[in-house]
Scaffold this active site. Sequence first.
Site, PDB file in Angstrom:
ATOM      1  N   SER A  26       0.837  -1.213   0.000  1.00  0.00           N
ATOM      2  CA  SER A  26       0.000   0.000   0.000  1.00  0.00           C
ATOM      3  C   SER A  26       0.862   1.250   0.000  1.00  0.00           C
ATOM      4  O   SER A  26       0.591   2.221  -0.728  1.00  0.00           O
ATOM      5  CB  SER A  26      -0.885   0.031   1.248  1.00  0.00           C
ATOM      6  OG  SER A  26      -1.836  -0.980   1.201  1.00  0.00           O
ATOM      7  N   ARG A  30       1.529   4.322  -2.993  1.00  0.00           N
ATOM      8  CA  ARG A  30       1.291   5.738  -2.670  1.00  0.00           C
ATOM      9  C   ARG A  30       2.555   6.572  -2.861  1.00  0.00           C
ATOM     10  O   ARG A  30       2.490   7.721  -3.312  1.00  0.00           O
ATOM     11  CB  ARG A  30       0.761   5.850  -1.234  1.00  0.00           C
ATOM     12  CG  ARG A  30      -0.709   5.380  -1.122  1.00  0.00           C
ATOM     13  CD  ARG A  30      -1.043   4.944   0.292  1.00  0.00           C
ATOM     14  NE  ARG A  30      -2.454   4.678   0.482  1.00  0.00           N
ATOM     15  CZ  ARG A  30      -3.089   3.542   0.162  1.00  0.00           C
ATOM     16  NH1 ARG A  30      -2.408   2.560  -0.431  1.00  0.00           N
ATOM     17  NH2 ARG A  30      -4.371   3.374   0.403  1.00  0.00           N
ATOM     18  N   GLY A  98      -5.975  -3.661  -7.639  1.00  0.00           N
ATOM     19  CA  GLY A  98      -7.130  -2.815  -7.326  1.00  0.00           C
ATOM     20  C   GLY A  98      -6.687  -1.475  -6.764  1.00  0.00           C
ATOM     21  O   GLY A  98      -7.276  -0.427  -7.071  1.00  0.00           O
ATOM     22  N   GLN A 171      -9.179   2.395  -0.330  1.00  0.00           N
ATOM     23  CA  GLN A 171      -8.986   2.721  -1.751  1.00  0.00           C
ATOM     24  C   GLN A 171      -9.963   3.807  -2.180  1.00  0.00           C
ATOM     25  O   GLN A 171      -9.590   4.732  -2.911  1.00  0.00           O
ATOM     26  CB  GLN A 171      -9.137   1.464  -2.599  1.00  0.00           C
ATOM     27  CG  GLN A 171      -8.037   0.455  -2.313  1.00  0.00           C
ATOM     28  CD  GLN A 171      -8.205  -0.836  -3.082  1.00  0.00           C
ATOM     29  OE1 GLN A 171      -9.209  -1.051  -3.758  1.00  0.00           O
ATOM     30  NE2 GLN A 171      -7.236  -1.719  -2.963  1.00  0.00           N
ATOM     31  N   ASP A 317      -7.026  -7.801   4.822  1.00  0.00           N
ATOM     32  CA  ASP A 317      -6.241  -8.648   3.918  1.00  0.00           C
ATOM     33  C   ASP A 317      -5.757  -9.937   4.592  1.00  0.00           C
ATOM     34  O   ASP A 317      -5.231 -10.825   3.919  1.00  0.00           O
ATOM     35  CB  ASP A 317      -5.044  -7.864   3.362  1.00  0.00           C
ATOM     36  CG  ASP A 317      -5.499  -6.775   2.395  1.00  0.00           C
ATOM     37  OD1 ASP A 317      -6.644  -6.850   1.900  1.00  0.00           O
ATOM     38  OD2 ASP A 317      -4.723  -5.834   2.147  1.00  0.00           O
ATOM     39  N   LYS A 344     -12.557  -8.985  -3.362  1.00  0.00           N
ATOM     40  CA  LYS A 344     -11.094  -8.854  -3.409  1.00  0.00           C
ATOM     41  C   LYS A 344     -10.549  -9.545  -4.672  1.00  0.00           C
ATOM     42  O   LYS A 344     -11.290  -9.764  -5.613  1.00  0.00           O
ATOM     43  CB  LYS A 344     -10.490  -9.432  -2.124  1.00  0.00           C
ATOM     44  CG  LYS A 344     -10.904  -8.647  -0.876  1.00  0.00           C
ATOM     45  CD  LYS A 344     -10.330  -7.251  -0.900  1.00  0.00           C
ATOM     46  CE  LYS A 344     -10.778  -6.424   0.281  1.00  0.00           C
ATOM     47  NZ  LYS A 344     -10.338  -5.024   0.171  1.00  0.00           N
ATOM     48  N   ARG A 348     -13.061 -14.167  -1.610  1.00  0.00           N
ATOM     49  CA  ARG A 348     -12.235 -14.867  -0.611  1.00  0.00           C
ATOM     50  C   ARG A 348     -13.057 -15.696   0.372  1.00  0.00           C
ATOM     51  O   ARG A 348     -12.510 -16.604   1.008  1.00  0.00           O
ATOM     52  CB  ARG A 348     -11.354 -13.854   0.130  1.00  0.00           C
ATOM     53  CG  ARG A 348     -10.224 -13.362  -0.754  1.00  0.00           C
ATOM     54  CD  ARG A 348      -9.309 -12.363  -0.074  1.00  0.00           C
ATOM     55  NE  ARG A 348      -8.160 -12.114  -0.946  1.00  0.00           N
ATOM     56  CZ  ARG A 348      -7.330 -11.078  -0.809  1.00  0.00           C
ATOM     57  NH1 ARG A 348      -7.521 -10.192   0.156  1.00  0.00           N
ATOM     58  NH2 ARG A 348      -6.312 -10.944  -1.632  1.00  0.00           N
ATOM     59  N   ARG A 389      -3.138 -14.088  -1.632  1.00  0.00           N
ATOM     60  CA  ARG A 389      -3.245 -14.300  -0.177  1.00  0.00           C
ATOM     61  C   ARG A 389      -3.868 -15.661   0.149  1.00  0.00           C
ATOM     62  O   ARG A 389      -3.544 -16.271   1.164  1.00  0.00           O
ATOM     63  CB  ARG A 389      -4.010 -13.156   0.467  1.00  0.00           C
ATOM     64  CG  ARG A 389      -3.303 -11.811   0.245  1.00  0.00           C
ATOM     65  CD  ARG A 389      -3.615 -10.768   1.271  1.00  0.00           C
ATOM     66  NE  ARG A 389      -3.219  -9.453   0.779  1.00  0.00           N
ATOM     67  CZ  ARG A 389      -1.979  -8.948   0.847  1.00  0.00           C
ATOM     68  NH1 ARG A 389      -1.009  -9.649   1.409  1.00  0.00           N
ATOM     69  NH2 ARG A 389      -1.720  -7.752   0.367  1.00  0.00           N
TER      70      ARG A 389
HETATM   71  C1  S3P Z   1      -5.659  -1.222   0.148  1.00  0.00           C
HETATM   72  C2  S3P Z   1      -6.891  -1.190   0.730  1.00  0.00           C
HETATM   73  C3  S3P Z   1      -7.705  -2.383   0.980  1.00  0.00           C
HETATM   74  C4  S3P Z   1      -6.895  -3.667   0.866  1.00  0.00           C
HETATM   75  C5  S3P Z   1      -5.981  -3.659  -0.316  1.00  0.00           C
HETATM   76  C6  S3P Z   1      -5.027  -2.487  -0.259  1.00  0.00           C
HETATM   77  C7  S3P Z   1      -4.946   0.041  -0.076  1.00  0.00           C
HETATM   78  O1  S3P Z   1      -8.766  -2.435   0.044  1.00  0.00           O
HETATM   79  O2  S3P Z   1      -7.745  -4.786   0.825  1.00  0.00           O
HETATM   80  O3  S3P Z   1      -5.237  -4.861  -0.381  1.00  0.00           O
HETATM   81  O4  S3P Z   1      -3.734   0.024  -0.360  1.00  0.00           O
HETATM   82  O5  S3P Z   1      -5.597   1.099   0.051  1.00  0.00           O
HETATM   83  P1  S3P Z   1     -10.131  -1.627   0.292  1.00  0.00           P
HETATM   84  O6  S3P Z   1      -9.753  -0.239   0.500  1.00  0.00           O
HETATM   85  O7  S3P Z   1     -10.926  -1.790  -0.955  1.00  0.00           O
HETATM   86  O8  S3P Z   1     -10.757  -2.298   1.468  1.00  0.00           O
END
Ligand code: S3P
Length: 434
Positions: A26, A30, A98, A171, A317, A344, A348, A389
Amino acid sequence: MTDNARIVASPGREVAGSVRVPGDKSISHRALILGALAEGETLIRGFLSGEDCISTLKALRQLGATIDDSDPDCIRVQGVGLNGLRAPAGPLDLGNSGTGMRLLAGVLAGQAFESELTGDESLRSRPMERVATPLGRMGARIISSGGYPPLHIKGSALKPLYYESPVASAQVKSALLLAGLYADGTTRVEEPGITRDHTERMLQAFGVNVMIGDKAAEVSGPARLQATEIAVPGDFSSAAFALAAGCLSATGPVEITGVGINPTRTGFLEILKLMGAGIAITDVGTAGSEPVATLTVNSAVLKGAEIPPELVPLAIDELPLVFALAACAEGETRVTGAKELRHKESDRIAIMATGLSNLGIEVDERSDGLVVKGGRLRGGTVNSAGDHRVAMAFSVAAMTANDTIEILDTINVATSFPGFVPLMQSLGLQLAEG
Ligand code: S3P
């Protein structure tokens, strides 16, 4: 489409040692995105060179950022400034990511050009209206394929937004905060649960005034980002697999150094404690704006537990791994309030329920969770449905199985945890690839 990669995991509980896991996924995404939007050169140390972050890196290059990744220990991003991106020559392919797609949708909503975001088969089945709808309210025109990628984005001058998000999703929150950088005024996102706050912390590190509230965040635009140096901590979500292996070991201890312990990420530690594990947190320090520590765990007799729903977004996660550990625990484990898991990299809940029951474990699949009756996994074959995962969760659970477990469709382990197999082998897990 399935791939041919597989992991063959054999029983064995002689597991102990000290490891460092790759950088946080993550935070790596960013750092690239904010670095590209900043003025000046951003240095990223500890970057995760996993497939997902590489997809984001390539997309940013197509958008005009110069990123030098020739030294994996220090990625150099030449920022183009908030308004310096240029129209890409073709679609941006975010692969399996995603996070890459949703965060970039927020950035692209504020551009004076059109773009298209696409991805692999898994990503093309993930819901995008959760970002497209609020970004549309800010003024962007986003056309999806029935709510799914590809996303065609026609950026525009954005209006600020006050948004009460129906889903607890970092996200979504991050996409809107990034779009909010371009809007003239304050964009505020409120959420039904606490989600990871890496975007907010990192925006502050880039000199942006961000308000972090209780299940809320606010940013005021138009903003300017000043390049900085980012130290990426070890990914807690990768460390979780080593922690789980330590719990299932006959002896332990397993130690993981330099792990991010941002409290919006560490619900899994609370879950492990509820299940009877003891975890020591030492050497607490910081990596940039994120807390880090060494985590140590010993062998534990795990017991089933009722998982409080408020821990779900804080361990989102890690839930496939919680289901796998529940299968190895004594008694019943119940997870509810987790319907997001169906959206996801795979569904899952369904994939873990099928895999566990194929391996002889009694499960009760609910729309928003799973009840797992602890027992002993038998050997067999499970399909991870291309979900990194899920593949790693079964690889660890195999430690206590009766016989070898073959896990199929595992190529995507490299999206988040390159080197998973050799790292876990170094702790003593009986894993083979191929
Ligand atoms: C993430 C947010 C999560 C997580 C993903 C990474 C991120 O998803 O499951 O693996 O980096 O912001 P959601 O924000 O859709 O819950």
